[in-house]
Design a protein around this motif. Structure first.
Motif, PDB file in Angstrom:
ATOM      1  N   ALA A 101      -5.521 -21.655  38.594  1.00  0.00           N
ATOM      2  CA  ALA A 101      -4.213 -21.588  37.936  1.00  0.00           C
ATOM      3  C   ALA A 101      -3.923 -22.892  37.191  1.00  0.00           C
ATOM      4  O   ALA A 101      -3.409 -22.873  36.063  1.00  0.00           O
ATOM      5  CB  ALA A 101      -3.124 -21.313  38.970  1.00  0.00           C
ATOM      6  N   LYS A 102      -4.276 -24.021  37.793  1.00  0.00           N
ATOM      7  CA  LYS A 102      -4.063 -25.314  37.137  1.00  0.00           C
ATOM      8  C   LYS A 102      -4.897 -25.419  35.867  1.00  0.00           C
ATOM      9  O   LYS A 102      -4.410 -25.882  34.827  1.00  0.00           O
ATOM     10  CB  LYS A 102      -4.401 -26.460  38.079  1.00  0.00           C
ATOM     11  CG  LYS A 102      -4.149 -27.828  37.454  1.00  0.00           C
ATOM     12  CD  LYS A 102      -4.531 -28.942  38.391  1.00  0.00           C
ATOM     13  CE  LYS A 102      -4.259 -30.313  37.830  1.00  0.00           C
ATOM     14  NZ  LYS A 102      -4.609 -30.555  36.465  1.00  0.00           N
ATOM     15  N   ARG A 103      -6.141 -24.957  35.920  1.00  0.00           N
ATOM     16  CA  ARG A 103      -6.990 -24.991  34.718  1.00  0.00           C
ATOM     17  C   ARG A 103      -6.394 -24.134  33.606  1.00  0.00           C
ATOM     18  O   ARG A 103      -6.380 -24.535  32.444  1.00  0.00           O
ATOM     19  CB  ARG A 103      -8.410 -24.514  35.053  1.00  0.00           C
ATOM     20  CG  ARG A 103      -9.255 -25.564  35.748  1.00  0.00           C
ATOM     21  CD  ARG A 103     -10.718 -25.155  35.820  1.00  0.00           C
ATOM     22  NE  ARG A 103     -10.932 -23.954  36.609  1.00  0.00           N
ATOM     23  CZ  ARG A 103     -11.159 -23.949  37.919  1.00  0.00           C
ATOM     24  NH1 ARG A 103     -11.214 -25.069  38.592  1.00  0.00           N
ATOM     25  NH2 ARG A 103     -11.346 -22.806  38.561  1.00  0.00           N
ATOM     26  N   ARG A 104      -5.877 -22.965  33.948  1.00  0.00           N
ATOM     27  CA  ARG A 104      -5.265 -22.107  32.931  1.00  0.00           C
ATOM     28  C   ARG A 104      -4.018 -22.751  32.339  1.00  0.00           C
ATOM     29  O   ARG A 104      -3.783 -22.674  31.133  1.00  0.00           O
ATOM     30  CB  ARG A 104      -4.946 -20.729  33.526  1.00  0.00           C
ATOM     31  CG  ARG A 104      -6.198 -19.911  33.799  1.00  0.00           C
ATOM     32  CD  ARG A 104      -5.905 -18.468  34.154  1.00  0.00           C
ATOM     33  NE  ARG A 104      -5.028 -18.303  35.288  1.00  0.00           N
ATOM     34  CZ  ARG A 104      -5.410 -18.241  36.555  1.00  0.00           C
ATOM     35  NH1 ARG A 104      -6.680 -18.360  36.869  1.00  0.00           N
ATOM     36  NH2 ARG A 104      -4.533 -18.064  37.521  1.00  0.00           N
ATOM     37  N   LEU A 105      -3.206 -23.382  33.196  1.00  0.00           N
ATOM     38  CA  LEU A 105      -2.013 -24.071  32.688  1.00  0.00           C
ATOM     39  C   LEU A 105      -2.392 -25.241  31.787  1.00  0.00           C
ATOM     40  O   LEU A 105      -1.788 -25.441  30.729  1.00  0.00           O
ATOM     41  CB  LEU A 105      -1.155 -24.575  33.850  1.00  0.00           C
ATOM     42  CG  LEU A 105      -0.359 -23.523  34.595  1.00  0.00           C
ATOM     43  CD1 LEU A 105       0.272 -24.125  35.840  1.00  0.00           C
ATOM     44  CD2 LEU A 105       0.705 -22.912  33.706  1.00  0.00           C
ATOM     45  N   ASP A 106      -3.381 -26.009  32.206  1.00  0.00           N
ATOM     46  CA  ASP A 106      -3.833 -27.135  31.382  1.00  0.00           C
ATOM     47  C   ASP A 106      -4.346 -26.652  30.034  1.00  0.00           C
ATOM     48  O   ASP A 106      -4.056 -27.255  28.994  1.00  0.00           O
ATOM     49  CB  ASP A 106      -4.922 -27.936  32.105  1.00  0.00           C
ATOM     50  CG  ASP A 106      -4.392 -28.709  33.303  1.00  0.00           C
ATOM     51  OD1 ASP A 106      -3.153 -28.871  33.428  1.00  0.00           O
ATOM     52  OD2 ASP A 106      -5.221 -29.140  34.137  1.00  0.00           O
ATOM     53  N   ALA A 107      -5.091 -25.546  30.032  1.00  0.00           N
ATOM     54  CA  ALA A 107      -5.611 -24.995  28.777  1.00  0.00           C
ATOM     55  C   ALA A 107      -4.467 -24.506  27.883  1.00  0.00           C
ATOM     56  O   ALA A 107      -4.475 -24.728  26.671  1.00  0.00           O
ATOM     57  CB  ALA A 107      -6.586 -23.862  29.061  1.00  0.00           C
ATOM     58  N   ALA A 108      -3.470 -23.865  28.499  1.00  0.00           N
ATOM     59  CA  ALA A 108      -2.326 -23.375  27.719  1.00  0.00           C
ATOM     60  C   ALA A 108      -1.547 -24.552  27.116  1.00  0.00           C
ATOM     61  O   ALA A 108      -1.114 -24.481  25.965  1.00  0.00           O
ATOM     62  CB  ALA A 108      -1.414 -22.525  28.604  1.00  0.00           C
ATOM     63  N   ARG A 109      -1.373 -25.605  27.881  1.00  0.00           N
ATOM     64  CA  ARG A 109      -0.679 -26.789  27.359  1.00  0.00           C
ATOM     65  C   ARG A 109      -1.460 -27.425  26.222  1.00  0.00           C
ATOM     66  O   ARG A 109      -0.887 -27.843  25.214  1.00  0.00           O
ATOM     67  CB  ARG A 109      -0.480 -27.814  28.468  1.00  0.00           C
ATOM     68  CG  ARG A 109       0.606 -27.465  29.434  1.00  0.00           C
ATOM     69  CD  ARG A 109       0.848 -28.592  30.400  1.00  0.00           C
ATOM     70  NE  ARG A 109       1.754 -28.150  31.452  1.00  0.00           N
ATOM     71  CZ  ARG A 109       1.546 -28.353  32.731  1.00  0.00           C
ATOM     72  NH1 ARG A 109       0.479 -28.993  33.160  1.00  0.00           N
ATOM     73  NH2 ARG A 109       2.418 -27.931  33.609  1.00  0.00           N
ATOM     74  N   ALA A 110      -2.765 -27.515  26.392  1.00  0.00           N
ATOM     75  CA  ALA A 110      -3.611 -28.106  25.341  1.00  0.00           C
ATOM     76  C   ALA A 110      -3.535 -27.272  24.065  1.00  0.00           C
ATOM     77  O   ALA A 110      -3.441 -27.808  22.966  1.00  0.00           O
ATOM     78  CB  ALA A 110      -5.049 -28.229  25.813  1.00  0.00           C
ATOM     79  N   ASP A 111      -3.544 -25.947  24.216  1.00  0.00           N
ATOM     80  CA  ASP A 111      -3.437 -25.059  23.045  1.00  0.00           C
ATOM     81  C   ASP A 111      -2.080 -25.241  22.366  1.00  0.00           C
ATOM     82  O   ASP A 111      -1.989 -25.259  21.143  1.00  0.00           O
ATOM     83  CB  ASP A 111      -3.616 -23.601  23.466  1.00  0.00           C
ATOM     84  CG  ASP A 111      -5.061 -23.258  23.776  1.00  0.00           C
ATOM     85  OD1 ASP A 111      -5.958 -24.067  23.470  1.00  0.00           O
ATOM     86  OD2 ASP A 111      -5.275 -22.180  24.376  1.00  0.00           O
ATOM     87  N   ALA A 112      -1.033 -25.375  23.163  1.00  0.00           N
ATOM     88  CA  ALA A 112       0.317 -25.510  22.613  1.00  0.00           C
ATOM     89  C   ALA A 112       0.492 -26.849  21.892  1.00  0.00           C
ATOM     90  O   ALA A 112       1.286 -26.945  20.952  1.00  0.00           O
ATOM     91  CB  ALA A 112       1.353 -25.383  23.731  1.00  0.00           C
ATOM     92  N   GLN A 113      -0.266 -27.859  22.301  1.00  0.00           N
ATOM     93  CA  GLN A 113      -0.137 -29.178  21.677  1.00  0.00           C
ATOM     94  C   GLN A 113      -1.116 -29.413  20.536  1.00  0.00           C
ATOM     95  O   GLN A 113      -1.021 -30.409  19.857  1.00  0.00           O
ATOM     96  CB  GLN A 113      -0.337 -30.264  22.757  1.00  0.00           C
ATOM     97  CG  GLN A 113       0.772 -30.283  23.770  1.00  0.00           C
ATOM     98  CD  GLN A 113       0.518 -31.265  24.885  1.00  0.00           C
ATOM     99  OE1 GLN A 113      -0.537 -31.874  24.965  1.00  0.00           O
ATOM    100  NE2 GLN A 113       1.498 -31.406  25.780  1.00  0.00           N
TER     101      GLN A 113
END
Length: 78
Positions: free
Chosen positions: A61-73
């Motif tokens: 779940a943390k990896r998915r959140l980190d990936a989503a944040r990276a995509d958003a930024q």
């Protein structure tokens, strides 16, 4: 549910919530004291497997959140 239960599901097949709930039950049973050392050890092993399974779910779940944040930024997201 006891660790010697034949109906005990494979840890890998459990959802995070199922594994967490079973881990809570295992810890409570260990705290109450199992009748034999063998049962205590079986509960401990089951608890370790459940805890590791929960940790893997949380890391995923943390990896998915980190990936989503990276995509958003990323500049392409704007």
């Amino acid at each position: 549910m006891t660790a010697s239960d034949d109906a005990t599901p494979d840890v890998a097949a459990l959802s995070f919530e199922q594994a967490r709930d079973e881990l809570v039950r295992v810890v409570a049973e260990l705290e109450q004291g199992a009748p034999t050392l063998e049962q205590s050890l079986a509960l401990w092993v089951r608890g370790e497997a459940l805890a590791a399974h929960c940790e893997q779910w949380l890391l995923g779940a943390k990896r998915r959140l980190d990936a989503a944040r990276a995509d958003a930024q990323s500049p392409e997201a704007s």
